[in-house]
Design a protein around this motif. Structure first.
Motif, PDB file in Angstrom:
ATOM      1  N   LYS A   1       6.744  24.728  61.329  1.00 29.19           N
ATOM      2  CA  LYS A   1       6.755  23.715  62.389  1.00 29.19           C
ATOM      3  C   LYS A   1       8.127  23.097  62.584  1.00 29.19           C
TER       4      LYS A   1
ATOM      5  N   SER B   1       7.967  13.518  61.476  1.00 29.76           N
ATOM      6  CA  SER B   1       7.493  12.422  60.618  1.00 29.76           C
ATOM      7  C   SER B   1       8.039  12.600  59.198  1.00 29.76           C
ATOM      8  N   GLY B   2       8.083  13.850  58.709  1.00 34.04           N
ATOM      9  CA  GLY B   2       8.598  14.088  57.357  1.00 34.04           C
ATOM     10  C   GLY B   2      10.065  13.672  57.241  1.00 34.04           C
TER      11      GLY B   2
ATOM     12  N   LEU C   1      10.379   9.918  57.257  1.00 29.43           N
ATOM     13  CA  LEU C   1       9.961   9.366  55.957  1.00 29.43           C
ATOM     14  C   LEU C   1      11.034   9.605  54.899  1.00 29.43           C
ATOM     15  N   ARG C   2      11.604  10.815  54.867  1.00 28.83           N
ATOM     16  CA  ARG C   2      12.648  11.109  53.869  1.00 28.83           C
ATOM     17  C   ARG C   2      13.870  10.218  54.085  1.00 28.83           C
TER      18      ARG C   2
ATOM     19  N   THR D   1       4.789  10.714  49.003  1.00 27.04           N
ATOM     20  CA  THR D   1       5.361  12.026  49.361  1.00 27.04           C
ATOM     21  C   THR D   1       5.710  12.850  48.124  1.00 27.04           C
TER      22      THR D   1
ATOM     23  N   ASP E   1       0.860  13.628  48.574  1.00 24.81           N
ATOM     24  CA  ASP E   1      -0.241  12.921  49.232  1.00 24.81           C
ATOM     25  C   ASP E   1       0.214  12.423  50.599  1.00 24.81           C
TER      26      ASP E   1
ATOM     27  N   VAL F   1       0.957   9.731  53.417  1.00 23.34           N
ATOM     28  CA  VAL F   1       1.348   8.321  53.489  1.00 23.34           C
ATOM     29  C   VAL F   1       0.283   7.602  54.321  1.00 23.34           C
TER      30      VAL F   1
ATOM     31  N   GLY G   1       4.684  17.194  62.631  1.00 20.12           N
ATOM     32  CA  GLY G   1       4.069  16.643  61.414  1.00 20.12           C
ATOM     33  C   GLY G   1       3.184  15.439  61.639  1.00 20.12           C
TER      34      GLY G   1
ATOM     35  N   ARG H   1      -1.760  13.858  61.401  1.00 17.24           N
ATOM     36  CA  ARG H   1      -2.187  14.704  60.283  1.00 17.24           C
ATOM     37  C   ARG H   1      -3.564  14.345  59.764  1.00 17.24           C
TER      38      ARG H   1
ATOM     39  N   GLN I   1      -5.404   9.203  62.570  1.00 18.71           N
ATOM     40  CA  GLN I   1      -4.098   9.223  63.246  1.00 18.71           C
ATOM     41  C   GLN I   1      -4.223   9.834  64.638  1.00 18.71           C
TER      42      GLN I   1
ATOM     43  N   ARG J   1      13.953  20.040  47.985  1.00 17.67           N
ATOM     44  CA  ARG J   1      13.042  18.941  48.318  1.00 17.67           C
ATOM     45  C   ARG J   1      12.135  18.618  47.137  1.00 17.67           C
TER      46      ARG J   1
HETATM   47  P1  AMP Z   1       6.652  17.423  56.116  1.00 16.79           P
HETATM   48  O1  AMP Z   1       8.140  17.284  56.160  1.00 16.79           O
HETATM   49  O2  AMP Z   1       6.020  17.447  57.474  1.00 16.79           O
HETATM   50  O3  AMP Z   1       6.211  18.563  55.251  1.00 16.79           O
HETATM   51  O4  AMP Z   1       6.092  16.092  55.414  1.00 16.79           O
HETATM   52  C1  AMP Z   1       6.463  15.772  54.097  1.00 16.79           C
HETATM   53  C2  AMP Z   1       5.525  14.730  53.531  1.00 16.79           C
HETATM   54  O5  AMP Z   1       5.606  13.527  54.307  1.00 16.79           O
HETATM   55  C3  AMP Z   1       4.048  15.094  53.548  1.00 16.79           C
HETATM   56  O6  AMP Z   1       3.675  15.883  52.440  1.00 16.79           O
HETATM   57  C4  AMP Z   1       3.402  13.709  53.515  1.00 16.79           C
HETATM   58  O7  AMP Z   1       3.470  13.167  52.196  1.00 16.79           O
HETATM   59  C5  AMP Z   1       4.334  12.888  54.384  1.00 16.79           C
HETATM   60  N1  AMP Z   1       3.925  12.887  55.802  1.00 16.79           N
HETATM   61  C6  AMP Z   1       4.569  13.478  56.842  1.00 16.79           C
HETATM   62  N2  AMP Z   1       3.914  13.252  57.983  1.00 16.79           N
HETATM   63  C7  AMP Z   1       2.840  12.506  57.673  1.00 16.79           C
HETATM   64  C8  AMP Z   1       1.763  11.961  58.429  1.00 16.79           C
HETATM   65  N3  AMP Z   1       1.661  12.147  59.757  1.00 16.79           N
HETATM   66  N4  AMP Z   1       0.822  11.244  57.768  1.00 16.79           N
HETATM   67  C9  AMP Z   1       0.909  11.023  56.439  1.00 16.79           C
HETATM   68  N5  AMP Z   1       1.884  11.520  55.667  1.00 16.79           N
HETATM   69  C10 AMP Z   1       2.853  12.256  56.276  1.00 16.79           C
END
Ligand code: AMP
Length: 234
Positions: free
Chosen positions: A33, A51-52, A55-56, A73, A77, A79, A106, A109, A113, A154
């Motif tokens: 993705k 979103s990932g 968050l990072r 993360t 799990d 968030v 992302g 999920r 949501q 990561r």
């Molecule tokens: P990704 O980069 O999309 O693989 O996301 C990495 C991590 O961020 C995931 O394993 C979750 O812990 C968290 N995360 C990303 N997007 C979401 C979301 N929409 N809802 C909850 N947690 C999220």
């Protein structure tokens, strides 16, 4: 979520109006993705909202919020929805204001949501017009994520956490597939083939729905006249 009457109309490269893409990338970890979101962003000029990545970046800032985020993360799990909306909603609104479109990478999920996003989209006339569901066999997903671990380091790309993230996808995110299919906006693509084939298929499917102009495809990314807009840092 389906395209509403306020779906963004922008000038197409052929002179006609095309609907600016507002798409959701829905896929298990490792299905591509991120790669295909970046590519679609370059093709369309819509904003890429990962979103990932958001968050990072919050984690890297070392804020209180970032520490809370990392406690989820790092284990693979999800968030909690409240935190996700707090971080994501401003990015989506900015994206739509700046570009008229978005590629949501992302998010959503979980069903809560998705339902809240549908309401948010309807209220702000930002309804998604397609959901792109990318698939690949589980062995392939695991092997891609282990490769990425070597490259990017990561924290959540260890075998145990990868397996947990796949289980979380199956439990929390997979129900969204039928939800969007039932709304008639799901596009399903296998990414277990050459990247160029996936991209050609994706463009065909978006064109078939009137979401991209054929001319943009002929010209390719170098000629699209659109710059990538990424809101990871906003
Ligand atoms: P990704 O980069 O999309 O693989 O996301 C990495 C991590 O961020 C995931 O394993 C979750 O812990 C968290 N995360 C990303 N997007 C979401 C979301 N929409 N809802 C909850 N947690 C999220």
């Amino acid at each position: 979520m389906q395209a509403g009457p306020m779906a963004g109309l922008v000038a197409g490269s052929g002179g006609g109006a095309v609907v600016m893409v507002r798409v959701i990338m829905l896929s298990p970890p490792g299905a591509g993705k991120g790669t295909h979101s970046r590519w679609l962003t370059l093709q369309t000029g819509a904003a890429h909202i990962s979103s990932g990545d958001l968050l990072r970046e919050e984690v890297a800032r070392g804020s209180d919020l970032g520490r809370q985020v990392a406690s989820y993360t790092d284990r693979g799990d999800l968030v909690p929805d409240e935190l996700i909306f707090r971080i994501l909603a401003p990015a989506v609104v900015t994206a739509a204001r700046n570009t008229g479109g978005y590629v949501l990478d992302g998010f959503p999920r979980t069903m809560p949501q998705a339902l809240r996003a549908a309401q948010f989209g309807a209220d702000l006339a930002l309804t998604s017009n397609a959901v792109i569901y990318l698939t690949a066999p589980e062995d392939e997903l695991v092997s891609r994520l282990l490769d990425r671990a070597q490259r990017d380091g990561r924290a959540d790309d260890t075998l145990g956490v990868i397996r947990h993230r796949l289980a979380v996808f199956a439990r929390e995110t997979a129900p969204l597939i039928d939800y969007y299919r039932g709304r008639g906006i799901l596009l399903e693509l296998s990414t277990n083939r050459a990247e160029a084939d996936v991209q050609a298929d994706l463009l065909n499917q978006l064109q078939a729905r009137g979401l991209m102009s054929p001319r943009a495809t002929e010209l390719g990314p170098d000629h699209s006249g659109q710059a990538e807009t990424t809101l990871r840092n906003s």
